[in-house]
Enzyme design. Structure first.
Site, PDB file in Angstrom:
ATOM      1  N   ASP A  93      25.181 -69.784 -10.429  1.00  0.00           N
ATOM      2  CA  ASP A  93      24.051 -70.703 -10.449  1.00  0.00           C
ATOM      3  C   ASP A  93      22.998 -70.146 -11.407  1.00  0.00           C
ATOM      4  O   ASP A  93      23.139 -69.058 -11.947  1.00  0.00           O
ATOM      5  CB  ASP A  93      23.494 -70.924  -9.044  1.00  0.00           C
ATOM      6  CG  ASP A  93      22.934 -69.657  -8.415  1.00  0.00           C
ATOM      7  OD1 ASP A  93      22.688 -68.679  -9.149  1.00  0.00           O
ATOM      8  OD2 ASP A  93      22.735 -69.649  -7.195  1.00  0.00           O
ATOM      9  N   ASP A 266      29.571 -75.841  -2.641  1.00  0.00           N
ATOM     10  CA  ASP A 266      29.282 -74.468  -2.225  1.00  0.00           C
ATOM     11  C   ASP A 266      28.269 -74.522  -1.109  1.00  0.00           C
ATOM     12  O   ASP A 266      27.482 -75.466  -1.011  1.00  0.00           O
ATOM     13  CB  ASP A 266      28.729 -73.630  -3.386  1.00  0.00           C
ATOM     14  CG  ASP A 266      27.238 -73.867  -3.587  1.00  0.00           C
ATOM     15  OD1 ASP A 266      26.428 -73.057  -3.089  1.00  0.00           O
ATOM     16  OD2 ASP A 266      26.867 -74.876  -4.225  1.00  0.00           O
ATOM     17  N   CYS A 304      44.401 -73.348  14.194  1.00  0.00           N
ATOM     18  CA  CYS A 304      44.145 -72.557  12.987  1.00  0.00           C
ATOM     19  C   CYS A 304      45.193 -71.464  12.825  1.00  0.00           C
ATOM     20  O   CYS A 304      45.628 -70.854  13.805  1.00  0.00           O
ATOM     21  CB  CYS A 304      42.750 -71.934  13.067  1.00  0.00           C
ATOM     22  SG  CYS A 304      42.302 -70.952  11.620  1.00  0.00           S
ATOM     23  N   CYS A 306      44.693 -68.742  10.714  1.00  0.00           N
ATOM     24  CA  CYS A 306      44.096 -67.535  10.134  1.00  0.00           C
ATOM     25  C   CYS A 306      44.394 -66.318  11.011  1.00  0.00           C
ATOM     26  O   CYS A 306      44.761 -66.438  12.183  1.00  0.00           O
ATOM     27  CB  CYS A 306      42.588 -67.714   9.957  1.00  0.00           C
ATOM     28  SG  CYS A 306      41.599 -67.489  11.448  1.00  0.00           S
ATOM     29  N   CYS A 309      42.476 -66.085  14.398  1.00  0.00           N
ATOM     30  CA  CYS A 309      42.962 -66.937  15.481  1.00  0.00           C
ATOM     31  C   CYS A 309      44.343 -66.509  15.982  1.00  0.00           C
ATOM     32  O   CYS A 309      44.672 -66.701  17.149  1.00  0.00           O
ATOM     33  CB  CYS A 309      42.996 -68.388  15.011  1.00  0.00           C
ATOM     34  SG  CYS A 309      41.341 -69.095  14.817  1.00  0.00           S
ATOM     35  N   HIS A 335      37.628 -66.402   9.486  1.00  0.00           N
ATOM     36  CA  HIS A 335      38.032 -67.667  10.097  1.00  0.00           C
ATOM     37  C   HIS A 335      37.306 -68.849   9.456  1.00  0.00           C
ATOM     38  O   HIS A 335      37.931 -69.863   9.100  1.00  0.00           O
ATOM     39  CB  HIS A 335      37.771 -67.665  11.599  1.00  0.00           C
ATOM     40  CG  HIS A 335      37.820 -69.044  12.181  1.00  0.00           C
ATOM     41  ND1 HIS A 335      38.998 -69.699  12.464  1.00  0.00           N
ATOM     42  CD2 HIS A 335      36.817 -69.924  12.461  1.00  0.00           C
ATOM     43  CE1 HIS A 335      38.734 -70.915  12.914  1.00  0.00           C
ATOM     44  NE2 HIS A 335      37.421 -71.078  12.923  1.00  0.00           N
TER      45      HIS A 335
END
Length: 381
Positions: A93, A266, A304, A306, A309, A335
């Site tokens: 940015d 974002d 999930c 991930c 999890c 996560h």
């Protein structure tokens, strides 16, 4: 354009679109969520972690990186990719939002923004030219023009003045760019005023920017205002360039913006809220610091895949936060970012299959139903 962008599918029931942006550091599949790595790091996570959760592109903050470590180091080491060990695409940015957030500690003039550094209390001038020079030193694949951000509740005259200065600064940013291969995106402003948004889009799209961002949202506006402006603004931007909604990022925000045809996003929320103990799940938010999770011997989100999890229970995560163990925020950050990137992957698949409108509707209904129900029960926050 500095590098190609192409749209491969448009959802028949909405303006959602799937595409790809080819950068010097790799391909970005859109729609895409960019993990926020403010100071050349996504807080608590390594580049290997980012790859594990599915990150395609990382966002760096020009304002903070200008103050520490500064442009000389980036020039010496050959840019941010080598410095932080992330070899995928990067976007920086311009520092405009950080200047806005300084409030009483900065003076904005036509030249730029003069502010006092929080690192050594010295004064700095961030101009469009200085921002571009810093971003070129950083070496990100995509740079942003320096813009003037104002509170969405500002009156029309204040908003217009900020928008017009943003336009002048955009042209100065474009002129300041050297023959670098980095892309440069302009930023549409105009607050919540439709006429100003149309004026901003008309002005900026006359010039050879590589992409266009929608700025000035999530700074005092309501969710309804944000959705209305996003839908109108996205339609005003060219179909052959990437469209980027800056700093807006709850899952419902992302779904509504994708319906409008936005490609890039974002937001600090996935990691920021993770450090406060809040998780995003397939049905809504879960606050792991609440006593109700003390004895929940089940995954954070059964849907999930991930690592958090698969390996840990809500009770264990609650324990980590109660003990102020840094592993807690780290596992929750993994996560949350996995959740966001999985949402993007599902969205891309739904767009390609021509069913995104129905997918988004079902997702929004599930999130809304869960969060309204759990607010009454006091289980989320």
């Amino acid at each position: 354009m500095r590098f190609p962008f192409h749209v491969s599918a448009v959802d028949p029931g909405s303006r959602a679109r799937r595409g790809a942006l080819e950068t010097p550091h790799g391909r970005i599949e859109t729609p895409v969520f960019m993990a926020v790595g403010t100071r050349a790091t996504v807080t608590g996570l390594s580049p290997a972690d980012l790859l594990e959760v599915g990150a395609e592109v990382v966002l760096g903050n020009t304002y903070h990186l200008m103050l520490r470590p500064g442009p000389d180091l980036f020039r010496r080491v050959g840019g941010i990719h080598r410095f932080m060990g992330w070899h995928g695409p990067m976007l920086t940015d311009s520092g405009g939002y950080q200047i806005f957030s300084l409030a009483g500690d900065r003076v904005i003039s036509e030249r730029g923004a003069r502010f006092r550094s929080y690192t050594n209390q010295q004064f700095h001038m961030l101009s469009p030219e200085a921002s571009i020079a810093m971003q070129e030193a950083i070496g990100a694949d995509i740079m942003m023009v320096l813009d003037v951000c104002v509170d969405a509740r500002s009156d029309e005259a204040t908003t217009r003045a900020a928008m017009q200065r943003t336009h002048r600064w955009a042209l100065r940013s474009l002129a300041a760019r050297t023959d670098t291969p980095q892309a440069l995106f302009a930023i549409m402003q105009g607050g919540i005023f439709p006429a100003l948004r149309r004026e901003s889009a008309a002005f900026l799209t006359e010039h050879p920017f590589d992409g266009f961002a929608i700025g000035g949202l999530a700074v005092g506006d309501t969710r309804a205002e944000r959705e209305e402006v996003t839908h109108m603004a996205a339609e005003l931007l060219p179909a052959d360039r990437p469209r980027y909604l800056m700093g807006v990022g709850t899952p419902p925000d992302l779904l509504h913006a994708m319906l409008a045809g936005v490609d890039m996003f974002d937001c600090i929320l996935p990691t920021h809220l993770a450090w406060q103990g809040t998780a995003f799940t397939s049905t809504g938010r879960v606050k792991l610091t609440r006593a109700t999770t003390t004895n929940e011997d089940r995954p954070l989100d059964a849907a999930c895949t991930c690592t958090t999890c698969k390996l840990y229970t809500r009770a264990y995560l609650h324990h980590l936060f109660r003990c102020s163990e840094p592993l807690g925020p780290r596992l929750l950050s993994l996560h949350n970012l996995h959740h966001y990137h999985a949402l993007m992957a599902e969205a891309r698949a739904a767009i390609a299959a021509g069913r995104f409108a129905a997918y988004a509707r079902d997702k929004l209904e599930a999130i809304d139903r869960h969060e309204h129900s759990d607010r009454r029960m006091g289980a989320t926050g």
